[in-house]
Motif scaffolding. Structure first.
Motif, PDB file in Angstrom:
ATOM      1  N   THR A  94       4.789   7.356   4.235  1.00 11.84           N
ATOM      2  CA  THR A  94       4.880   8.366   2.990  1.00 11.84           C
ATOM      3  C   THR A  94       4.678   7.689   1.570  1.00 11.84           C
ATOM      4  O   THR A  94       3.922   7.958   0.960  1.00 11.84           O
ATOM      5  CB  THR A  94       6.133   9.324   3.021  1.00 11.84           C
ATOM      6  N   GLU A  95       5.652   6.776   1.571  1.00 15.96           N
ATOM      7  CA  GLU A  95       5.776   6.055   0.207  1.00 15.96           C
ATOM      8  C   GLU A  95       4.461   5.203   0.051  1.00 15.96           C
ATOM      9  O   GLU A  95       3.777   5.415  -1.072  1.00 15.96           O
ATOM     10  CB  GLU A  95       6.750   4.961  -0.135  1.00 15.96           C
ATOM     11  N   ALA A  96       3.820   4.552   0.795  1.00 17.89           N
ATOM     12  CA  ALA A  96       2.449   3.745   0.835  1.00 17.89           C
ATOM     13  C   ALA A  96       1.385   4.514   0.562  1.00 17.89           C
ATOM     14  O   ALA A  96       0.573   4.511  -0.162  1.00 17.89           O
ATOM     15  CB  ALA A  96       2.472   2.827   2.066  1.00 17.89           C
ATOM     16  N   LEU A  97       1.245   5.617   1.546  1.00 17.77           N
ATOM     17  CA  LEU A  97       0.156   6.441   1.437  1.00 17.77           C
ATOM     18  C   LEU A  97      -0.037   7.034  -0.053  1.00 17.77           C
ATOM     19  O   LEU A  97      -1.128   7.330  -0.542  1.00 17.77           O
ATOM     20  CB  LEU A  97       0.216   7.498   2.494  1.00 17.77           C
ATOM     21  N   THR A  98       1.076   7.448  -0.785  1.00 17.88           N
ATOM     22  CA  THR A  98       1.125   8.234  -1.895  1.00 17.88           C
ATOM     23  C   THR A  98       0.712   7.089  -3.100  1.00 17.88           C
ATOM     24  O   THR A  98       1.015   7.573  -4.365  1.00 17.88           O
ATOM     25  CB  THR A  98       2.164   8.811  -2.148  1.00 17.88           C
ATOM     26  N   MET A  99       0.558   5.901  -2.688  1.00 20.55           N
ATOM     27  CA  MET A  99       0.427   4.840  -3.759  1.00 20.55           C
ATOM     28  C   MET A  99      -1.133   4.068  -3.552  1.00 20.55           C
ATOM     29  O   MET A  99      -1.593   3.789  -4.549  1.00 20.55           O
ATOM     30  CB  MET A  99       1.192   3.664  -3.656  1.00 20.55           C
ATOM     31  N   ILE A 139       5.315  -3.574  11.535  1.00 15.38           N
ATOM     32  CA  ILE A 139       4.047  -4.064  10.604  1.00 15.38           C
ATOM     33  C   ILE A 139       3.155  -3.268  10.568  1.00 15.38           C
ATOM     34  O   ILE A 139       2.773  -2.875  11.923  1.00 15.38           O
ATOM     35  CB  ILE A 139       3.810  -5.458  10.868  1.00 15.38           C
ATOM     36  N   PHE A 140       2.389  -2.792   9.743  1.00 13.76           N
ATOM     37  CA  PHE A 140       1.027  -1.745  10.134  1.00 13.76           C
ATOM     38  C   PHE A 140       0.088  -2.307   9.135  1.00 13.76           C
ATOM     39  O   PHE A 140       0.118  -2.733   8.168  1.00 13.76           O
ATOM     40  CB  PHE A 140       1.226  -0.444   9.536  1.00 13.76           C
ATOM     41  N   ASP A 141      -1.112  -2.105   9.859  1.00  9.18           N
ATOM     42  CA  ASP A 141      -2.516  -2.591   8.950  1.00  9.18           C
ATOM     43  C   ASP A 141      -3.062  -0.836   8.672  1.00  9.18           C
ATOM     44  O   ASP A 141      -3.311  -0.331   9.731  1.00  9.18           O
ATOM     45  CB  ASP A 141      -3.565  -3.245   9.761  1.00  9.18           C
ATOM     46  N   VAL A 142      -3.191  -0.701   7.645  1.00  7.23           N
ATOM     47  CA  VAL A 142      -3.385   0.881   7.390  1.00  7.23           C
ATOM     48  C   VAL A 142      -4.730   0.813   6.393  1.00  7.23           C
ATOM     49  O   VAL A 142      -4.860   0.244   5.358  1.00  7.23           O
ATOM     50  CB  VAL A 142      -2.226   1.635   6.496  1.00  7.23           C
ATOM     51  N   GLU A 143      -5.628   1.818   6.814  1.00  8.81           N
ATOM     52  CA  GLU A 143      -6.962   1.943   6.204  1.00  8.81           C
ATOM     53  C   GLU A 143      -7.167   3.338   5.693  1.00  8.81           C
ATOM     54  O   GLU A 143      -7.126   4.103   6.650  1.00  8.81           O
ATOM     55  CB  GLU A 143      -8.154   1.263   6.800  1.00  8.81           C
ATOM     56  N   LEU A 144      -7.042   3.520   4.423  1.00  7.88           N
ATOM     57  CA  LEU A 144      -6.997   5.071   4.005  1.00  7.88           C
ATOM     58  C   LEU A 144      -8.546   5.412   3.704  1.00  7.88           C
ATOM     59  O   LEU A 144      -9.266   4.752   2.890  1.00  7.88           O
ATOM     60  CB  LEU A 144      -6.111   5.248   2.563  1.00  7.88           C
ATOM     61  N   VAL A 145      -9.073   6.169   4.540  1.00  9.38           N
ATOM     62  CA  VAL A 145     -10.581   6.474   4.788  1.00  9.38           C
ATOM     63  C   VAL A 145     -11.076   7.491   3.910  1.00  9.38           C
ATOM     64  O   VAL A 145     -11.918   7.510   3.185  1.00  9.38           O
ATOM     65  CB  VAL A 145     -10.929   6.675   6.244  1.00  9.38           C
ATOM     66  N   GLY A 146     -10.059   8.698   3.712  1.00  8.69           N
ATOM     67  CA  GLY A 146     -10.484   9.788   2.894  1.00  8.69           C
ATOM     68  C   GLY A 146      -9.327  10.615   2.832  1.00  8.69           C
ATOM     69  O   GLY A 146      -8.184  10.477   3.503  1.00  8.69           O
ATOM     70  N   ILE A 147      -9.477  11.621   2.033  1.00  8.92           N
ATOM     71  CA  ILE A 147      -8.663  12.830   1.876  1.00  8.92           C
ATOM     72  C   ILE A 147      -9.215  14.151   1.984  1.00  8.92           C
ATOM     73  O   ILE A 147     -10.570  14.218   1.511  1.00  8.92           O
ATOM     74  CB  ILE A 147      -8.098  12.951   0.131  1.00  8.92           C
ATOM     75  N   GLY A 192     -10.180   4.116   0.216  1.00  4.41           N
ATOM     76  CA  GLY A 192     -10.822   2.669   0.287  1.00  4.41           C
ATOM     77  C   GLY A 192     -10.023   1.712   0.510  1.00  4.41           C
ATOM     78  O   GLY A 192     -10.440   0.559   0.851  1.00  4.41           O
ATOM     79  N   SER A 193      -8.738   1.735   0.276  1.00  2.19           N
ATOM     80  CA  SER A 193      -7.779   0.598   0.438  1.00  2.19           C
ATOM     81  C   SER A 193      -7.470   0.377   1.830  1.00  2.19           C
ATOM     82  O   SER A 193      -7.478   1.204   2.741  1.00  2.19           O
ATOM     83  CB  SER A 193      -6.385   1.112  -0.340  1.00  2.19           C
ATOM     84  N   LYS A 194      -7.132  -0.940   2.135  1.00  4.41           N
ATOM     85  CA  LYS A 194      -6.520  -1.431   3.276  1.00  4.41           C
ATOM     86  C   LYS A 194      -5.500  -2.129   2.863  1.00  4.41           C
ATOM     87  O   LYS A 194      -5.687  -3.299   2.224  1.00  4.41           O
ATOM     88  CB  LYS A 194      -7.671  -2.294   4.138  1.00  4.41           C
ATOM     89  N   TRP A 195      -4.075  -1.857   3.440  1.00  8.60           N
ATOM     90  CA  TRP A 195      -2.711  -2.475   3.075  1.00  8.60           C
ATOM     91  C   TRP A 195      -2.354  -3.263   4.493  1.00  8.60           C
ATOM     92  O   TRP A 195      -2.498  -2.328   5.480  1.00  8.60           O
ATOM     93  CB  TRP A 195      -2.038  -1.672   2.388  1.00  8.60           C
ATOM     94  N   GLN A 196      -1.536  -3.866   4.167  1.00 13.47           N
ATOM     95  CA  GLN A 196      -0.729  -4.244   5.262  1.00 13.47           C
ATOM     96  C   GLN A 196       0.736  -4.079   4.834  1.00 13.47           C
ATOM     97  O   GLN A 196       1.229  -4.469   3.706  1.00 13.47           O
ATOM     98  CB  GLN A 196      -0.701  -5.847   5.788  1.00 13.47           C
TER      99      GLN A 196
END
Length: 318
Positions: free
Chosen positions: A250-255, A287-295, A259-263
């Protein structure tokens, strides 16, 4: 009639004596008094009694653990209660039977499971004795309030010892990993304890906590074991809202801009905490590799121009 009764009695004594000599183990069949139905109400009552037993035997077997070989004992208990009517002594006795069954078959097994793998254990006989003494107001060992407080204390002490025994090493491994990971280049540690590293910098919008997002991800334990991935659930990104997932997400996605990809490196407090979740043990850092594709954000609607207003404007122009 007297002679006939004497003959019957003699025959009964002879039969009993003969049975005794043969030492037969067969029980005598219970004496069944023939039923007399003298009117419609008698018939109604009798068939009503039969009808309400529909499904009772499966219930007794499956839910109460009654052996049908002892149905005569069940009927005996049934008749005792029925014949006692509203006798307060019988009411208390029956209530004792019911509560004893619940304590023995439901509460006690739960207590034993709770104190499995702990320094202390549950002794059945002493649980029953404490139960009885409390109801009889026997305070020779403990007063009720003192006993309850002591039980809570021992309960927590044993729980902590159990957690340490089963999951202490796993918790410590996660803390050690995060402490060392925080020193690595590019890793950002937030006040909550969440750590992240930007792998790809996005330039899109940042989702709100209640907006549906589309995400590709892979989740691993600190030893590298993959426990989940969006690819396991189909070839499309996973869909959910940031407020529907663990706190670290929740904290990461709302930052994250689209187009971002975070670990992400998530301490157990921001993941599944003390609970076990599938292959994830309690107190696990993740540990997660997360790619935010869209909203999933609907486009603003273009208001339709009222036809009459448009027509009027056209005439005015003319």
């Amino acid at each position: 009639m007297i002679l006939a009764l004497a003959l019957v009695a003699s025959a009964s004594l002879y039969t009993a004596d003969a049975a005794s000599k043969k030492k037969t183990k067969k029980q005598e069949a219970p004496v069944v008094v023939p039923v007399q139905l003298n009117n419609s109400s008698d018939t109604l009552s009798y068939v009503a009694g039969m009808s309400v037993t529909n499904g009772l035997i499966p219930y007794l077997v499956q839910q109460q653990g009654v052996d049908t070989a002892y149905m005569a004992e069940f009927i005996k208990g049934f008749k005792e209660v029925v014949n006692a009517g509203t006798d307060p002594k019988m009411k208390a006795y029956v209530a004792g039977l019911e509560i004893a069954t619940q304590v023995r078959d439901r509460m006690l097994p739960g207590m034993k499971r709770e104190f499995t793998d702990t320094p202390d254990s549950i002794v059945d006989a002493l649980v029953f004795r404490g139960f009885s003494d409390a109801l009889l107001n026997d305070t020779s060992l403990f007063k009720q309030a003192v006993a309850e407080e002591l039980f809570k204390t021992l309960q927590q002490t044993n729980k902590d010892a159990k957690v340490e025994k089963l999951w202490g090493a796993n918790r410590d491994a996660g803390k050690k990993f995060l402490a060392e990971n925080a020193k690595k280049e590019g890793v950002v540690t937030l006040p909550s304890g969440l750590q992240y590293k930007v792998l790809v910098k996005g330039e899109g919008d940042v989702p709100q906590v209640s907006e549906k997002v589309f995400v590709n991800y892979e989740g691993r334990l600190v030893d590298g074991t993959v426990f989940d991935a969006s690819a396991k659930h189909g070839d499309k990104p996973s869909e959910f809202r940031p407020n529907q997932v663990i706190k670290g997400w929740t904290e990461a996605l709302t930052m994250m801009p689209v187009g971002s990809k975070w670990q992400l490196y998530i301490p157990y407090e921001l993941a599944y905490g003390e609970k076990e979740a599938g292959n994830i043990k309690p107190f696990s850092a993740l540990i997660f590799d997360v790619e935010l594709v869209g909203i999933d954000r609907p486009k603003p609607e273009t208001p339709e121009v009222d036809k009459k207003t448009a027509k009027k404007a056209k005439k005015t122009k003319k």
